[in-house]
Write an enzyme that holds these catalytic residues in place. Structure first.
Site, PDB file in Angstrom:
ATOM      1  NE  ARG A  70      -2.834  -7.990  -4.094  1.00  0.00           N
ATOM      2  CZ  ARG A  70      -3.557  -8.104  -3.156  1.00  0.00           C
ATOM      3  NH1 ARG A  70      -2.996  -8.023  -1.867  1.00  0.00           N
ATOM      4  NH2 ARG A  70      -4.795  -8.525  -3.276  1.00  0.00           N
TER       5      ARG A  70
ATOM      6  CB  SER B 290      -3.953  -6.738   4.949  1.00  0.00           C
ATOM      7  OG  SER B 290      -3.432  -5.535   4.374  1.00  0.00           O
TER       8      SER B 290
ATOM      9  CG  HIS C 140      -2.008  -1.043   1.424  1.00  0.00           C
ATOM     10  ND1 HIS C 140      -1.986  -1.864   2.709  1.00  0.00           N
ATOM     11  CD2 HIS C 140      -2.734  -1.356   0.645  1.00  0.00           C
ATOM     12  CE1 HIS C 140      -2.894  -2.749   2.324  1.00  0.00           C
ATOM     13  NE2 HIS C 140      -3.468  -2.522   1.229  1.00  0.00           N
TER      14      HIS C 140
END
Ligand code: PNS
Length: 162
Positions: free
Chosen positions: A91, A129, A18
């Site tokens: 991604r 995450s 991020h």
């Protein structure tokens, strides 16, 4: 390009994937508003305030990064903030379908708002995450995959949970 981009997400917690997108966003836009979504998951590890605080700490030297939270539809928030560009990182292949759907749904909801994708940097494209939390919980090394302030908070949090 100049102006403001809105970078939304869950950020539970923010990773270096991020932060890489935010820093690259700042090379394109004057200001990046990082918008933490309030209405996503009930079983988050960090509260919204904690997530915002960690992002703010990671960008303490960067006045052009504004950290906020929002509830409800992203396009409504974008309109309220008078921002027409949503910034997202992309991604590997599995992101594409989800991001394609969201970008087009958002554009259907408000045709003035478009989504700009930055390809994830090769050094961070494997990061999420969820994976970072799993590694931290299982005692793996998370240095370099989250900002240092997040690493400390995350280790504290998983230690308190066990
Ligand atoms: O980091 P994430 O979890 O991939 O972020 C997803 C997020 C927060 C950007 C997305 O779920 C979102 O925009 N939520 C707000 C509600 C909304 O507008 N839903 C319709 C999206 S088409």
């Amino acid at each position: 390009m100049s102006g403001i981009a809105l970078y939304p997400g869950s950020f539970d917690p923010v990773t270096t994937g991020h932060t890489n997108i935010i820093r690259r966003g700042l090379q394109i836009f004057d200001t990046v508003i990082v918008a933490v979504a309030r209405n996503i998951s009930k079983n988050a590890l960090f509260s919204i305030d904690e997530r915002m605080e960690m992002i703010r700490d990671a960008f303490a030297d960067q006045p052009n990064v504004i950290v906020e939270s929002f509830e409800g539809l992203l396009v409504q928030y974008a309109r309220q903030r008078e921002v027409t560009c949503i910034l997202r990182g992309l991604r590997a292949v599995e992101d594409f379908e989800y991001e394609y759907q969201m970008a087009n749904m958002n554009r259907k909801l408000n045709s003035d708002i478009d989504t700009l994708f930055l390809m994830a940097d090769p050094t961070t494209f494997f990061l999420s995450s969820r994976l970072v939390k799993e590694v931290a919980t299982l005692g793996g090394d998370i240095s370099g995959v989250v900002p240092e302030n997040v690493r400390v908070r995350l280790l504290e949090r998983v230690a308190n949970k066990s």
